[in-house]
Design a protein around this motif. Structure first.
Motif, PDB file in Angstrom:
ATOM      1  N   GLU A 142      -2.370 -11.654 -39.000  1.00 57.71           N
ATOM      2  CA  GLU A 142      -1.983 -10.794 -37.871  1.00 57.71           C
ATOM      3  C   GLU A 142      -0.602 -10.195 -38.111  1.00 57.71           C
ATOM      4  OE1 GLU A 142      -3.766  -9.733 -35.280  1.00 57.71           O
ATOM      5  OE2 GLU A 142      -5.457 -10.770 -36.223  1.00 57.71           O
ATOM      6  N   TYR A 143       0.306 -10.995 -38.639  1.00 57.52           N
ATOM      7  CA  TYR A 143       1.636 -10.476 -38.967  1.00 57.52           C
ATOM      8  C   TYR A 143       1.519  -9.371 -40.015  1.00 57.52           C
ATOM      9  CZ  TYR A 143       6.362 -10.148 -40.771  1.00 57.52           C
ATOM     10  OH  TYR A 143       7.577  -9.665 -41.187  1.00 57.52           O
ATOM     11  N   ALA A 145      -5.554 -18.249 -49.085  1.00 56.92           N
ATOM     12  CA  ALA A 145      -5.825 -16.861 -49.486  1.00 56.92           C
ATOM     13  C   ALA A 145      -7.216 -16.442 -49.021  1.00 56.92           C
ATOM     14  CB  ALA A 145      -5.698 -16.714 -51.003  1.00 56.92           C
ATOM     15  N   HIS A 146      -8.195 -17.312 -49.196  1.00 57.56           N
ATOM     16  CA  HIS A 146      -9.561 -16.986 -48.757  1.00 57.56           C
ATOM     17  C   HIS A 146      -9.628 -16.853 -47.230  1.00 57.56           C
ATOM     18  CE1 HIS A 146     -11.383 -17.075 -52.653  1.00 57.56           C
ATOM     19  NE2 HIS A 146     -11.150 -18.361 -52.851  1.00 57.56           N
ATOM     20  N   LEU A 147      -8.954 -17.738 -46.527  1.00 56.28           N
ATOM     21  CA  LEU A 147      -8.942 -17.640 -45.063  1.00 56.28           C
ATOM     22  C   LEU A 147      -8.261 -16.355 -44.593  1.00 56.28           C
ATOM     23  CD1 LEU A 147      -8.149 -21.321 -44.063  1.00 56.28           C
ATOM     24  CD2 LEU A 147     -10.211 -20.026 -43.494  1.00 56.28           C
ATOM     25  N   ASN A 148      -7.114 -16.022 -45.194  1.00 62.02           N
ATOM     26  CA  ASN A 148      -6.405 -14.803 -44.789  1.00 62.02           C
ATOM     27  C   ASN A 148      -7.246 -13.559 -45.003  1.00 62.02           C
ATOM     28  OD1 ASN A 148      -3.966 -15.827 -43.767  1.00 62.02           O
ATOM     29  ND2 ASN A 148      -3.191 -16.142 -45.832  1.00 62.02           N
ATOM     30  N   ARG A 149      -8.069 -13.545 -46.040  1.00 62.08           N
ATOM     31  CA  ARG A 149      -8.919 -12.376 -46.296  1.00 62.08           C
ATOM     32  C   ARG A 149      -9.965 -12.175 -45.205  1.00 62.08           C
ATOM     33  NH1 ARG A 149      -9.279  -8.835 -49.389  1.00 62.08           N
ATOM     34  NH2 ARG A 149     -11.512  -8.791 -49.682  1.00 62.08           N
ATOM     35  N   TYR A 175      -9.347 -12.253 -42.027  1.00 62.42           N
ATOM     36  CA  TYR A 175      -8.711 -11.761 -40.811  1.00 62.42           C
ATOM     37  C   TYR A 175      -7.914 -10.498 -41.074  1.00 62.42           C
ATOM     38  CZ  TYR A 175      -9.893 -16.266 -38.868  1.00 62.42           C
ATOM     39  OH  TYR A 175     -10.582 -17.357 -38.444  1.00 62.42           O
ATOM     40  N   GLY A 176      -7.502  -9.874 -39.977  1.00 61.07           N
ATOM     41  CA  GLY A 176      -6.568  -8.763 -40.043  1.00 61.07           C
ATOM     42  C   GLY A 176      -7.064  -7.633 -40.905  1.00 61.07           C
ATOM     43  N   ASN A 177      -6.185  -7.163 -41.776  1.00 58.58           N
ATOM     44  CA  ASN A 177      -6.527  -6.044 -42.654  1.00 58.58           C
ATOM     45  C   ASN A 177      -6.970  -6.541 -44.031  1.00 58.58           C
ATOM     46  OD1 ASN A 177      -4.053  -6.910 -43.579  1.00 58.58           O
ATOM     47  ND2 ASN A 177      -3.070  -4.911 -43.532  1.00 58.58           N
ATOM     48  N   HIS A 178      -7.492  -7.765 -44.091  1.00 61.70           N
ATOM     49  CA  HIS A 178      -7.995  -8.376 -45.313  1.00 61.70           C
ATOM     50  C   HIS A 178      -6.966  -8.358 -46.435  1.00 61.70           C
ATOM     51  CE1 HIS A 178     -11.841  -8.399 -43.312  1.00 61.70           C
ATOM     52  NE2 HIS A 178     -11.693  -7.122 -43.061  1.00 61.70           N
ATOM     53  N   PRO A 179      -5.815  -8.987 -46.208  1.00 58.07           N
ATOM     54  CA  PRO A 179      -4.759  -8.943 -47.227  1.00 58.07           C
ATOM     55  C   PRO A 179      -5.169  -9.659 -48.514  1.00 58.07           C
ATOM     56  CG  PRO A 179      -4.229 -10.567 -45.550  1.00 58.07           C
ATOM     57  CD  PRO A 179      -5.439  -9.823 -45.061  1.00 58.07           C
ATOM     58  N   GLU A 180      -4.669  -9.154 -49.623  1.00 60.10           N
ATOM     59  CA  GLU A 180      -4.823  -9.798 -50.918  1.00 60.10           C
ATOM     60  C   GLU A 180      -3.647 -10.748 -51.110  1.00 60.10           C
ATOM     61  OE1 GLU A 180      -7.317  -9.635 -52.907  1.00 60.10           O
ATOM     62  OE2 GLU A 180      -8.359  -7.905 -52.058  1.00 60.10           O
TER      63      GLU A 180
END
Length: 165
Positions: free
Chosen positions: A78-79, A105-109, A111-116
């Motif tokens: 979200e940030y 890294a897999h979890l962050n992908r 959510y949001g704008n699918h960050p790498e």
């Protein structure tokens, strides 16, 4: 490209700072994002704003003009969306770091704008340094000046003198 290097940085050590410097050479804008977690208030040695200030001082001393410092709470993804960044930079010291960071890294992908997530290997000379070890050495009166930037060393001296080490 704008990247975000998130972490607790409690306190900032030379391993962290090495990643900051290397990322600043690779990317146009680096935001060091200090995690605020009110539920761990008693866990931190330094409050979030103290950590932000230590990092700002270290960045200013190194004249890293494309690095800024911010703080955040909640989900990193979200940030990332809020600051319009698509790449997360993480430092790795050992295989154990990789296992944890890979899951995040897999979890962050998701959510949001699918960050790498981009992993930067710790420089060998700092691969053994952790914030936990730095705090432990400093609490027992050991010299941490070779492990941390000068801003951190000064902040540790001041903090530990007020709380009795």
């Amino acid at each position: 490209m704008h990247v975000v290097y998130p972490g607790s940085f409690d306190p900032l050590h030379n391993g962290h700072f090495d990643v900051i410097q290397r990322a600043s050479r690779l990317f146009g804008k680096v935001t060091v994002a200090v995690l605020e977690n009110p539920s761990k208030r008693n866990f931190w040695l330094f409050a979030p704003q103290e950590r932000v200030e230590i990092i700002r001082q270290a960045i200013a001393a190194a004249r890293l003009t494309n690095v800024e410092v911010d703080s955040f709470h909640g989900l990193l993804a979200e940030y990332m969306r809020r600051v319009n960044a698509r790449v997360i930079v993480k430092g790795l010291r050992a295989v154990s770091d990789y296992e944890t960071e890979l899951q995040m890294a897999h979890l962050n992908r998701q959510y949001g704008n699918h960050p790498e997530t981009l992993f930067i290997m710790a420089a060998t000379r700092w691969s053994f340094v952790s914030s936990t070890m730095v705090k432990e050495i400093a609490r027992y009166g050991g010299d941490v000046s070779k492990l941390v930037p000068p801003a951190t060393a000064e902040a540790l001296r001041a903090k530990l003198s007020t709380i009795g080490g």
